[in-house]
Write an enzyme that holds these catalytic residues in place. Structure first.
Site, PDB file in Angstrom:
ATOM      1  N   CYS A   2      40.576  51.360  25.738  1.00  0.00           N
ATOM      2  CA  CYS A   2      40.779  51.283  24.300  1.00  0.00           C
ATOM      3  C   CYS A   2      40.703  52.691  23.712  1.00  0.00           C
ATOM      4  O   CYS A   2      39.866  53.496  24.099  1.00  0.00           O
ATOM      5  CB  CYS A   2      39.759  50.422  23.571  1.00  0.00           C
ATOM      6  SG  CYS A   2      39.793  48.704  24.042  1.00  0.00           S
ATOM      7  N   TRP A  74      42.741  47.754  25.300  1.00  0.00           N
ATOM      8  CA  TRP A  74      42.741  47.213  26.667  1.00  0.00           C
ATOM      9  C   TRP A  74      41.825  46.011  26.593  1.00  0.00           C
ATOM     10  O   TRP A  74      40.620  46.151  26.398  1.00  0.00           O
ATOM     11  CB  TRP A  74      42.208  48.255  27.648  1.00  0.00           C
ATOM     12  CG  TRP A  74      42.365  47.847  29.078  1.00  0.00           C
ATOM     13  CD1 TRP A  74      43.449  48.039  29.881  1.00  0.00           C
ATOM     14  CD2 TRP A  74      41.393  47.185  29.895  1.00  0.00           C
ATOM     15  NE1 TRP A  74      43.227  47.531  31.123  1.00  0.00           N
ATOM     16  CE2 TRP A  74      41.970  46.993  31.164  1.00  0.00           C
ATOM     17  CE3 TRP A  74      40.102  46.719  29.675  1.00  0.00           C
ATOM     18  CZ2 TRP A  74      41.299  46.374  32.215  1.00  0.00           C
ATOM     19  CZ3 TRP A  74      39.436  46.092  30.720  1.00  0.00           C
ATOM     20  CH2 TRP A  74      40.025  45.925  31.971  1.00  0.00           C
ATOM     21  N   GLY A 101      34.536  49.372  23.912  1.00  0.00           N
ATOM     22  CA  GLY A 101      33.323  49.054  24.670  1.00  0.00           C
ATOM     23  C   GLY A 101      33.132  47.562  24.764  1.00  0.00           C
ATOM     24  O   GLY A 101      34.056  46.787  24.508  1.00  0.00           O
ATOM     25  N   LYS A 491      48.326  54.674  44.921  1.00  0.00           N
ATOM     26  CA  LYS A 491      49.376  55.145  43.988  1.00  0.00           C
ATOM     27  C   LYS A 491      50.520  54.143  43.959  1.00  0.00           C
ATOM     28  O   LYS A 491      51.006  53.793  42.903  1.00  0.00           O
ATOM     29  CB  LYS A 491      49.945  56.513  44.429  1.00  0.00           C
ATOM     30  CG  LYS A 491      49.077  57.728  44.241  1.00  0.00           C
ATOM     31  CD  LYS A 491      48.809  58.134  42.826  1.00  0.00           C
ATOM     32  CE  LYS A 491      47.677  57.384  42.231  1.00  0.00           C
ATOM     33  NZ  LYS A 491      46.334  57.837  42.362  1.00  0.00           N
ATOM     34  N   HIS A 510      43.032  46.618  65.256  1.00  0.00           N
ATOM     35  CA  HIS A 510      41.994  45.600  65.023  1.00  0.00           C
ATOM     36  C   HIS A 510      42.416  44.589  63.970  1.00  0.00           C
ATOM     37  O   HIS A 510      41.566  43.959  63.365  1.00  0.00           O
ATOM     38  CB  HIS A 510      40.678  46.287  64.645  1.00  0.00           C
ATOM     39  CG  HIS A 510      40.206  47.220  65.712  1.00  0.00           C
ATOM     40  ND1 HIS A 510      39.565  46.784  66.852  1.00  0.00           N
ATOM     41  CD2 HIS A 510      40.348  48.562  65.844  1.00  0.00           C
ATOM     42  CE1 HIS A 510      39.312  47.827  67.628  1.00  0.00           C
ATOM     43  NE2 HIS A 510      39.786  48.927  67.037  1.00  0.00           N
ATOM     44  N   LYS A 609      43.467  54.227  31.561  1.00  0.00           N
ATOM     45  CA  LYS A 609      43.132  55.496  32.200  1.00  0.00           C
ATOM     46  C   LYS A 609      41.638  55.656  32.414  1.00  0.00           C
ATOM     47  O   LYS A 609      41.184  56.122  33.444  1.00  0.00           O
ATOM     48  CB  LYS A 609      43.661  56.633  31.317  1.00  0.00           C
ATOM     49  CG  LYS A 609      43.416  58.025  31.861  1.00  0.00           C
ATOM     50  CD  LYS A 609      44.327  58.309  33.010  1.00  0.00           C
ATOM     51  CE  LYS A 609      44.093  59.666  33.643  1.00  0.00           C
ATOM     52  NZ  LYS A 609      44.629  59.689  34.996  1.00  0.00           N
TER      53      LYS A 609
END
Ligand code: M6R
Length: 614
Positions: A2, A74, A101, A491, A510, A609
């Protein structure tokens, strides 16, 4: 996570707020909104989607105002829709808030509001917070600033908030705990506040980084007042920003990510600048110098980080153990903080973080501090929470990284870790002079070598075209290049949404080898130094199962070239340097595939980010 912006002053608030949101959009892009003070009322506009959708929505509307707040979200509480979008208004419509938050005790606060008959419109913890502040204001008869101080004493969680109140025209109230907030002090007595300095830089370079448990009141033309929650006045220490507007723009590239990939010769150079005395062949890391003896006498180092920074930590483990012979453990911040780890006073805990705000890394460091460990930070953002929480540290100086996928921050972190490993090895005498000087020489040449690797871009683009429709990818590496394989896979996953796994090459037998068939592209880091023969055997095993091999090889390699479907050559260098070079084509491959698939490279879905919530 945010982005929030607030402005109050003589200028029109809207352009400052909307441009600020654009700069902060990397922090979240589920919804966007703005609240403007207009003739004794607060008007709010918000929408699901990006800042451009908000801009579109506001065309033709009356947006004239000198005080406002804005938010790009976000989503945490509640789905990303316009009702849950910020700003949120209190029930009376008099107070507006933007918040970054999570309020952990929102249900307790919500119960008190429900008892008062307050009807909530959204599913967010933020709407509860603004109503709780209004309740305290009404019950105590205090103003917004004082009510915020009182209310926050009863709030558990993380927040950076900006509030405005129709009863205090032209005023912003700000507070922070655990999420960043920067206050810019404009020349004309105006104020601009934001989650980071990028929206501020155009207006002023003089800022104050609000600290945890601080509350501030900002009125144009008046001195800013900062206090604790107990109303004790704080003398704010102002900082001058060392940032330019150019650094925050795309500079002719289509995406920030590509710009940042191409910036790596410079960012790697900047992360070494002033730290190597070429003539005397001495490395100096000023930030940690006073603690060097402590580090050398420590029992072990524990590196904590998340995502790409965790991968850099794994490279660091290899480098520090190899060159300085100090035992190193690498931990995910999120795991470390919750599993009652054994931490002793002779441990050194190193937090690695581009943003310096990652909640799990920060919490892990706080835990280690409580247990008496020495804390070091390797951060990119100057003045960030992790930089301030640690006893000492080394900034990476990679410059602002805007693309959500971390690129130049990773190579800068690796560079700093290599400098640290070399310095400690030199002091401890665990590395012989000849090897030390050779590595130092190569490190200084790294920007040139990276420049050369960037010339493979067109070739990588062609490879991307061949595999862009693959549904799975495997990335393999050994030793110091195993974390590079993990990083390459991350990425690709995060920006192209193609499933990719990174593995130590020998682990393939494996389990993952079962996945290999003619449809599986396998990217192998097969540089000449370090376990070359072993990796050649691994390549043969893939070939025998018809897997498609893309190999990163040392210039002039013949053996792998004969086996692989595609090769990408990187310059010859010591193994310790190879992560700095091998990672570049992996970044480019992810980038080109994502572009070819039409993805929003800089703002991949569901990501942000800076992850300031756990
Ligand atoms: O700011 P930090 O370095 O602490 O961030 C850690 C991760 O969130 C970050 O590296 C993330 O994994 C990136 N999107 C990777 O490209």
């Amino acid at each position: 996570m945010c982005g929030i912006v607030g402005y109050t002053g003589k200028e029109q608030a809207y352009p400052i707020l909307i441009n600020g949101l654009k700069k902060l959009e990397y922090r979240g892009y589920d919804s966007a909104g703005i609240a403007l003070e207009q003739e004794n009322k607060i008007v709010v506009y918000k929408t699901k989607g990006k800042v451009s959708d908000l801009e579109e929505m506001l065309k033709g509307k009356n947006i004239s105002s000198h005080t406002g707040i804005a938010h790009t979200r976000w989503a945490t509480h509640g789905e990303p829709n316009s009702v849950n979008a910020h700003p949120h208004l209190s029930a009376s419509g008099k107070i507006a808030i933007v918040h970054n938050g999570i309020i952990e005790n929102y249900d307790v606060l919500k119960d008190t509001l429900i008892q008062d008959g307050i009807a909530l419109k959204s599913e967010t913890d933020t709407e509860i917070l603004v109503n709780f502040i209004e309740k305290v204001k009404e019950e105590t008869g205090k103003n917004l600033f004082e009510a915020t101080q009182l209310a926050l004493k009863r709030v558990i969680g993380a927040y950076a908030i900006v509030l405005m109140d129709i009863d205090m025209p032209g005023t912003l109230v700000v507070a922070r705990k655990g999420s960043p907030l920067v206050i810019g002090l404009g020349r004309d007595g105006d104020y601009i506040v934001a989650s980071d300095a990028s929206p501020i830089i155009e207006k002023t370079k003089t800022v104050y980084y609000l600290d945890d448990d601080e509350v501030g009141i900002l009125m144009p033309g008046e001195e800013m007042v900062i206090t604790t929650l107990n109303n004790e006045r704080i003398n704010p220490k102002l900082t001058e920003l060392d940032l330019t507007i150019e650094e925050l723009e795309k500079g002719g590239f289509d995406y920030f990510m590509l710009k940042e990939i191409y910036e790596q010769p410079k960012s790697v150079y900047d992360s070494m600048r002033g730290r190597i005395n070429t003539e005397q062949k001495i490395i100096r890391l000023g930030g940690i110098e006073p603690y060097e003896n402590h580090i050398l006498e420590s029992d072990r180092m524990i590196i904590v980080g998340c995502g790409t920074s965790w991968h850099a930590g794994l490279v660091g483990e290899y480098l520090i153990e190899e060159l300085a012979r100090i035992p190193v453990e690498v931990e995910y911040g999120s795991e470390f903080r919750y599993r009652n780890p054994v931490i002793r006073p002779r441990d050194v805990v190193v937090g690695i973080s581009q943003s310096g705000e990652t909640a799990d890394t920060l919490a892990a460091l706080k835990l280690a501090k409580e247990k008496g460990a020495l804390l070091l930070g390797i951060c990119n953002v100057v003045g960030s929470s992790i930089a301030r929480e640690t006893h000492a540290g080394v900034y990476t100086h990679a410059g602002p990284e805007i693309g959500v996928a971390s690129t130049k921050a990773f190579t800068a972190q690796v560079t700093v870790l290599l400098l640290m490993a070399l310095r400690l090895g030199y002091l401890k005498g665990t590395i012989d002079r000849e090897r030390y000087e050779k590595l130092l020489y190569e490190l200084e040449k790294a920007p040139e070598l990276i420049e050369k690797v960037l010339q493979t871009d067109l070739q990588v683009q062609q490879i991307a075209r061949v595999y862009k429709n693959a549904t799975n990818f495997l990335y393999l590496g050994r030793g110091v290049n195993f974390p590079v394989a993990l990083e390459g896979a991350l990425k690709l996953k995060e920006i192209s949404y193609i499933h990719a796994e990174g593995y130590p090459a020998a682990e393939m037998k494996h389990g993952p080898i079962a996945l290999i068939d003619e449809n599986m592209p396998v990217l192998v880091i097969a540089t000449k130094k370090g376990n070359y023969d072993k990796i050649v055997s691994n390549i043969r095993e893939i070939k025998a199962r018809k897997g498609k091999i893309i190999a990163i090889v040392t210039e002039g390699d013949k053996q792998v070239a004969e086996l692989a479907d595609h090769i990408i050559e990187i310059p010859e260098a010591s193994e310790e340097l190879s992560p700095l070079l091998a990672t570049i084509p992996l970044q480019l491959l992810a980038y080109h595939i994502a572009v070819m698939l039409g993805r929003d490279v800089d703002k991949p879905r569901n990501l942000a980010k800076s992850v300031t919530v756990e």
